[in-house]
Design a protein around this motif. Structure first.
Motif, PDB file in Angstrom:
ATOM      1  N   GLN A 159       0.759  -1.186  -0.166  1.00  0.00           N
ATOM      2  CA  GLN A 159      -0.008   0.172  -0.033  1.00  0.00           C
ATOM      3  C   GLN A 159       1.484   1.343  -0.464  1.00  0.00           C
ATOM      4  OE1 GLN A 159      -3.410  -0.745  -0.670  1.00  0.00           O
ATOM      5  NE2 GLN A 159      -2.558  -2.083  -0.738  1.00  0.00           N
ATOM      6  N   ARG A 160       0.764   2.071  -0.790  1.00  0.00           N
ATOM      7  CA  ARG A 160       1.352   3.476  -0.758  1.00  0.00           C
ATOM      8  C   ARG A 160       0.449   4.275  -1.080  1.00  0.00           C
ATOM      9  NH1 ARG A 160       3.934  -0.543   0.338  1.00  0.00           N
ATOM     10  NH2 ARG A 160       6.555  -0.622  -0.787  1.00  0.00           N
ATOM     11  N   ASP A 161       1.087   6.042  -0.812  1.00  0.00           N
ATOM     12  CA  ASP A 161       0.486   7.226  -1.187  1.00  0.00           C
ATOM     13  C   ASP A 161       0.423   7.326  -2.030  1.00  0.00           C
ATOM     14  OD1 ASP A 161       2.293   8.334  -0.436  1.00  0.00           O
ATOM     15  OD2 ASP A 161       2.626   8.912   1.248  1.00  0.00           O
ATOM     16  N   GLU A 162      -0.338   8.471  -2.416  1.00  0.00           N
ATOM     17  CA  GLU A 162      -0.042   9.370  -3.620  1.00  0.00           C
ATOM     18  C   GLU A 162       1.439   9.788  -3.555  1.00  0.00           C
ATOM     19  OE1 GLU A 162      -1.142  13.748  -1.826  1.00  0.00           O
ATOM     20  OE2 GLU A 162      -2.544  12.456  -3.466  1.00  0.00           O
ATOM     21  N   ASN A 163       2.430  10.149  -2.737  1.00  0.00           N
ATOM     22  CA  ASN A 163       4.008  10.738  -2.854  1.00  0.00           C
ATOM     23  C   ASN A 163       4.830   9.003  -3.206  1.00  0.00           C
ATOM     24  OD1 ASN A 163       3.524  12.947  -3.033  1.00  0.00           O
ATOM     25  ND2 ASN A 163       3.023  12.529  -0.783  1.00  0.00           N
ATOM     26  N   GLY A 164       3.659   7.867  -3.396  1.00  0.00           N
ATOM     27  CA  GLY A 164       4.984   6.489  -3.084  1.00  0.00           C
ATOM     28  C   GLY A 164       5.576   5.896  -2.026  1.00  0.00           C
ATOM     29  N   ASN A 165       4.840   7.182  -0.702  1.00  0.00           N
ATOM     30  CA  ASN A 165       5.713   6.701   0.831  1.00  0.00           C
ATOM     31  C   ASN A 165       4.502   4.919   1.194  1.00  0.00           C
ATOM     32  OD1 ASN A 165       7.576   8.445   1.032  1.00  0.00           O
ATOM     33  ND2 ASN A 165       5.793  10.228   1.421  1.00  0.00           N
ATOM     34  N   ARG A 166       5.107   3.776   1.964  1.00  0.00           N
ATOM     35  CA  ARG A 166       4.013   2.957   2.328  1.00  0.00           C
ATOM     36  C   ARG A 166       2.847   3.631   3.231  1.00  0.00           C
ATOM     37  NH1 ARG A 166       7.493  -2.026   2.255  1.00  0.00           N
ATOM     38  NH2 ARG A 166       9.794  -1.334   1.673  1.00  0.00           N
ATOM     39  N   CYS A 167       1.820   3.724   3.788  1.00  0.00           N
ATOM     40  CA  CYS A 167       1.271   3.918   4.163  1.00  0.00           C
ATOM     41  C   CYS A 167       0.275   3.238   5.067  1.00  0.00           C
ATOM     42  CB  CYS A 167       0.262   4.974   3.335  1.00  0.00           C
ATOM     43  SG  CYS A 167      -0.657   3.790   1.817  1.00  0.00           S
ATOM     44  N   LEU A 168      -0.071   1.867   5.131  1.00  0.00           N
ATOM     45  CA  LEU A 168      -0.485   0.819   5.989  1.00  0.00           C
ATOM     46  C   LEU A 168       0.601   0.335   6.877  1.00  0.00           C
ATOM     47  CD1 LEU A 168      -3.077  -0.703   6.354  1.00  0.00           C
ATOM     48  CD2 LEU A 168      -2.234  -2.743   5.373  1.00  0.00           C
ATOM     49  N   LYS A 169      -0.028   1.282   8.687  1.00  0.00           N
ATOM     50  CA  LYS A 169       1.093   0.216   9.525  1.00  0.00           C
ATOM     51  C   LYS A 169      -0.024  -0.271  10.340  1.00  0.00           C
ATOM     52  CE  LYS A 169       4.095   4.778   8.835  1.00  0.00           C
ATOM     53  NZ  LYS A 169       3.560   6.147   9.645  1.00  0.00           N
ATOM     54  N   GLU A 170      -0.985  -0.875  10.074  1.00  0.00           N
ATOM     55  CA  GLU A 170      -1.939  -1.379  11.049  1.00  0.00           C
ATOM     56  C   GLU A 170      -2.258  -2.920  11.015  1.00  0.00           C
ATOM     57  OE1 GLU A 170      -6.537  -0.907  11.859  1.00  0.00           O
ATOM     58  OE2 GLU A 170      -6.248   0.319  10.120  1.00  0.00           O
ATOM     59  N   TRP A 171      -1.617  -3.678  12.025  1.00  0.00           N
ATOM     60  CA  TRP A 171      -2.382  -4.982  12.147  1.00  0.00           C
ATOM     61  C   TRP A 171      -3.342  -5.516  11.927  1.00  0.00           C
ATOM     62  CZ3 TRP A 171      -0.133  -9.060  10.338  1.00  0.00           C
ATOM     63  CH2 TRP A 171      -0.603 -10.903  11.348  1.00  0.00           C
ATOM     64  N   PRO A 172      -4.392  -6.590  11.132  1.00  0.00           N
ATOM     65  CA  PRO A 172      -5.711  -6.554  11.917  1.00  0.00           C
ATOM     66  C   PRO A 172      -5.903  -7.145  13.248  1.00  0.00           C
ATOM     67  CG  PRO A 172      -4.710  -7.521   9.595  1.00  0.00           C
ATOM     68  CD  PRO A 172      -3.748  -6.616  10.125  1.00  0.00           C
ATOM     69  N   THR A 173      -5.660  -6.166  14.266  1.00  0.00           N
ATOM     70  CA  THR A 173      -6.318  -7.064  15.041  1.00  0.00           C
ATOM     71  C   THR A 173      -7.194  -7.968  15.547  1.00  0.00           C
ATOM     72  OG1 THR A 173      -5.140  -4.836  16.285  1.00  0.00           O
ATOM     73  CG2 THR A 173      -6.387  -6.586  17.042  1.00  0.00           C
ATOM     74  N   GLY A 174      -7.033  -9.111  16.119  1.00  0.00           N
ATOM     75  CA  GLY A 174      -8.187 -10.076  16.807  1.00  0.00           C
ATOM     76  C   GLY A 174      -8.067 -11.151  15.441  1.00  0.00           C
ATOM     77  N   ILE A 175      -7.828 -10.845  13.621  1.00  0.00           N
ATOM     78  CA  ILE A 175      -7.624 -11.588  12.625  1.00  0.00           C
ATOM     79  C   ILE A 175      -7.506 -13.051  13.158  1.00  0.00           C
ATOM     80  CG2 ILE A 175      -5.155 -11.996  11.830  1.00  0.00           C
ATOM     81  CD1 ILE A 175      -6.842 -11.114   8.833  1.00  0.00           C
ATOM     82  N   TYR A 176      -6.719 -13.636  14.079  1.00  0.00           N
ATOM     83  CA  TYR A 176      -7.534 -14.910  14.539  1.00  0.00           C
ATOM     84  C   TYR A 176      -7.800 -15.299  15.070  1.00  0.00           C
ATOM     85  CZ  TYR A 176      -7.401 -13.507  19.115  1.00  0.00           C
ATOM     86  OH  TYR A 176      -8.042 -13.285  20.733  1.00  0.00           O
ATOM     87  N   GLN A 177      -9.695 -14.878  15.394  1.00  0.00           N
ATOM     88  CA  GLN A 177     -10.006 -15.391  14.962  1.00  0.00           C
ATOM     89  C   GLN A 177     -11.264 -15.875  14.212  1.00  0.00           C
ATOM     90  OE1 GLN A 177     -12.212 -13.285  18.716  1.00  0.00           O
ATOM     91  NE2 GLN A 177     -10.371 -12.016  18.339  1.00  0.00           N
ATOM     92  N   HIS A 178     -11.365 -15.501  13.021  1.00  0.00           N
ATOM     93  CA  HIS A 178     -11.864 -15.262  11.734  1.00  0.00           C
ATOM     94  C   HIS A 178     -12.005 -16.878  11.243  1.00  0.00           C
ATOM     95  CE1 HIS A 178     -12.550 -15.966   7.555  1.00  0.00           C
ATOM     96  NE2 HIS A 178     -13.041 -14.379   8.015  1.00  0.00           N
ATOM     97  N   THR A 179     -12.249 -17.878  11.464  1.00  0.00           N
ATOM     98  CA  THR A 179     -12.028 -19.016  11.204  1.00  0.00           C
ATOM     99  C   THR A 179     -12.372 -19.696   9.670  1.00  0.00           C
ATOM    100  OG1 THR A 179     -14.759 -19.052  10.818  1.00  0.00           O
ATOM    101  CG2 THR A 179     -14.531 -19.333  12.948  1.00  0.00           C
ATOM    102  N   GLY A 180     -12.630 -19.466   8.880  1.00  0.00           N
ATOM    103  CA  GLY A 180     -12.441 -19.233   7.458  1.00  0.00           C
ATOM    104  C   GLY A 180     -10.488 -18.708   6.460  1.00  0.00           C
ATOM    105  N   LEU A 181     -10.137 -18.414   6.758  1.00  0.00           N
ATOM    106  CA  LEU A 181      -9.227 -17.823   6.505  1.00  0.00           C
ATOM    107  C   LEU A 181      -7.954 -18.313   6.615  1.00  0.00           C
ATOM    108  CD1 LEU A 181      -8.245 -14.921   5.405  1.00  0.00           C
ATOM    109  CD2 LEU A 181      -7.330 -13.637   7.320  1.00  0.00           C
ATOM    110  N   ARG A 182      -7.350 -18.831   5.128  1.00  0.00           N
ATOM    111  CA  ARG A 182      -6.088 -19.542   5.376  1.00  0.00           C
ATOM    112  C   ARG A 182      -5.038 -18.773   4.814  1.00  0.00           C
ATOM    113  NH1 ARG A 182      -9.152 -21.331   8.148  1.00  0.00           N
ATOM    114  NH2 ARG A 182      -9.675 -23.267   8.698  1.00  0.00           N
TER     115      ARG A 182
END
Length: 247
Positions: A159-182
């Motif tokens: 993920q990059r912003d309009e200047n080409g900088n990395r913009c996604l710093k957020e880990w999806p908290t609680g994603i370990y509880q998802h039953t289907g994701l592999r």
């Protein structure tokens, strides 16, 4: 007709030559590499829709918006590929129609999206299997598709912003509880310290090319050593509590 392809031409619109009222469903329709901005007759309500398993609209750089014509005509589409269309917005109503439940896979990679609509939930897309959002502009993790319990593959790399900088710093908290994701592919971003449980059920995890990540691998170390878990990472990253990964 099973397959229809008009790749690499100069079409400005998805032609109004099919109908969502047909009792037949085509195998694939491919409009890759044109100059499509939407559906013919979409503005005045004369577009008739389409019934197709795989609809490809990749490499139409002037599209800008997700086409509403498919929703307005209750089109049947199982797999839709909208890669590299410079899409900035998914308008309200794009996923609120009767046949939206048939949508299985959505490829929106290489666009300019910053968020997803709230309507992208299990009530509208209960059988969603895979979502590809890599190479967009998300600064916050888009949780909406995770509402589908059967979601199996989710990619949000680079993920990059309009200047080409990395913009996604957020880990999806609680994603370990998802039953289907592999499979979770979240590499080439700017993740920092991960303070969350890491599920062994999500056994394909890509965290590579996150230079500032601090990743505690204790939850998955044994599964990784036995070959039951695949972690895509860099040995230069700060991987904790599993020294075997750094050998």
């Amino acid at each position: 007709m099973e397959n229809f392809s008009v790749k690499n031409n100069r079409l400005k619109k998805v032609p109004n030559i099919f109908s969502s009222k047909s009792k037949y469903i085509m195998k694939s329709v491919d409009f890759t590499g044109n100059d499509i901005t939407g559906c013919e007759g979409e503005e005045n309500g004369t577009y008739n829709g389409i019934n197709v398993e795989t609809l490809t609209l990749a490499l139409n750089p002037n599209m800008k918006k997700y086409p509403l014509g498919f929703a307005k005509t209750n089109s049947f589409i199982a797999y839709i590929i909208l890669r590299a269309c410079n899409i900035e917005e998914i308008p309200e109503g794009a996923f609120t129609y009767k046949n939206s439940v048939d949508l299985v896979s959505l490829d929106l990679s290489y666009n300019k999206l910053t968020d997803l609509p709230r309507e992208m939930h299990a009530g509208n897309m209960p059988y969603l299997y895979g979502v590809e959002l890599s190479f967009n502009c998300f600064s916050e993790f888009p949780y909406e598709p995770l509402d589908a319990s059967g979601l199996t593959v989710f990619a949000i790399r680079s993920q990059r912003d309009e200047n080409g900088n990395r913009c996604l710093k957020e880990w999806p908290t609680g994603i370990y509880q998802h039953t289907g994701l592999r499979g979770l592919y979240i590499g080439s971003n700017d993740l920092r310290k991960i303070e969350d449980t890491i599920s062994t059920l999500i056994y394909y995890l890509d965290i590579s090319d996150n230079p500032n990540i601090i990743f505690d691998a204790s939850d998955i170390c044994y599964a990784w050593r036995t070959g039951a878990y695949i972690l895509i990472y860099d040995k230069t990253q700060n991987i904790l509590n599993c020294d075997y990964m750094l050998e």
